[in-house]
Design a protein around this motif. Sequence first.
Motif, short mmCIF file in Angstrom:
data_model
loop_
_atom_site.label_atom_id
_atom_site.label_comp_id
_atom_site.label_asym_id
_atom_site.label_seq_id
_atom_site.Cartn_x
_atom_site.Cartn_y
_atom_site.Cartn_z
N GLU A 144 -16.73 14.63 39.79
CA GLU A 144 -17.46 15.10 38.13
C GLU A 144 -17.23 16.57 38.18
O GLU A 144 -17.34 17.06 37.07
CB GLU A 144 -18.87 14.71 38.10
CG GLU A 144 -18.65 13.04 38.11
CD GLU A 144 -19.77 12.31 38.01
OE1 GLU A 144 -20.80 13.09 37.70
OE2 GLU A 144 -19.92 11.09 38.03
N ASN A 145 -17.09 17.51 39.17
CA ASN A 145 -17.04 18.66 39.14
C ASN A 145 -16.62 19.56 40.30
O ASN A 145 -16.55 18.78 41.53
CB ASN A 145 -18.30 19.55 38.62
CG ASN A 145 -19.47 19.28 39.28
OD1 ASN A 145 -19.61 19.29 40.68
ND2 ASN A 145 -20.71 18.58 38.87
N ALA A 162 -11.74 17.23 37.53
CA ALA A 162 -11.69 18.00 38.57
C ALA A 162 -11.11 17.14 39.76
O ALA A 162 -10.84 17.94 40.84
CB ALA A 162 -13.32 17.86 38.95
#
Length: 242
Positions: free
Chosen positions: A210-211, A189
């Motif tokens: 992480e996203n 990401a």
Amino acid sequence: MARIGIIGSAGRMGQALADAIAAAGQELAGGVDKGGDVAALAAQSDVLVDFSAPAALEGNLDAAMAAGVPIVVGTTGLEERHHWLCDNAAGQIAVLQTGNTSLGVTLLAHLVREAASRLGEDWDIEISETHHRMKVDAPSGTALLLGEAAAAGRGLDLAGHSARGRDGVTGARQSGEIGFASLRGGSVAGDHTVHFLGADERISLTHLAENRTIFAKGAVRAAQWLVGKPAGRYRMGEVLDL
Ligand SMILES: NC(=O)C1=CN([C@@H]2O[C@H](COP(=O)(O)OP(=O)(O)OC[C@H]3O[C@@H](n4cnc5c(N)ncnc54)[C@H](OP(=O)(O)O)[C@@H]3O)[C@@H](O)[C@H]2O)C=CC1
Ligand SMILES: O=C(O)C1=N[C@H](C(=O)O)C[C@H](O)C1
């Protein structure tokens, strides 16, 4: 409740943003992609958020100005003329342009500026970033904003001191330059590290996304914050009180 219009709505960020708008209890005014009617979207929105492509920026700013609505520009790969377009639009509407809308990167930029100003010029600064295989621009917008923070801490102008795309016989590192290195692959990401390299010791400041939710949440906060602001160019640090 703000009516938020998404430019680049079918993209990875556009979809994450629609989820974040719903989670924040705000209203999705609609969305456009390439060939869509951005003027109509602007007319039904309180604020626009642009996660599309640099080629779309001029038309998006024109539509925002015509409708008198503020705009968050999250698109990266921007060149000098795009920044000039943002400055020009900021004469008429509120514009917030940033390469990263996350809380973590906004704080990291402050830490980088501070570290760069306190560490002597014998400490070299290099910025590395890793992104998913679909990313089309390099260095990332985040790497560039961290480079700007480091350059500001040193009292330098980044354009005159950056080393991008080293290859071949480059010669020794120039004193004072800020280097950039980009890796692409998989589904990452967005990872960024600012390396401070001194004689016999090193400091690394890292942010790992992480996203995409972190970018989308920050973009919704920025959009809500921008509604009702007078014309001008704003920074993510102002939104987050950093
Ligand atoms: N500031 C931040 O925090 C972040 C910034 N980004 C940046 O956001 C941008 C989008 O990223 P991502 O969602 O991953 O990319 P995607 O390629 O997944 O999505 C881009 C979207 O924009 C649309 N688009 C392209 N050209 C135009 C146009 N002229 N007018 C309207 N829409 C258009 C595309 O439509 P079509 O498929 O029809 O071409 C697509 O739906 C990139 O620049 C990226 O670097 C990403 C994450 C965080
Ligand atoms: O394209 C992406 O994905 C990302 N783009 C932004 C950038 O260029 O820095 C922000 C984040 O790193 C993800």
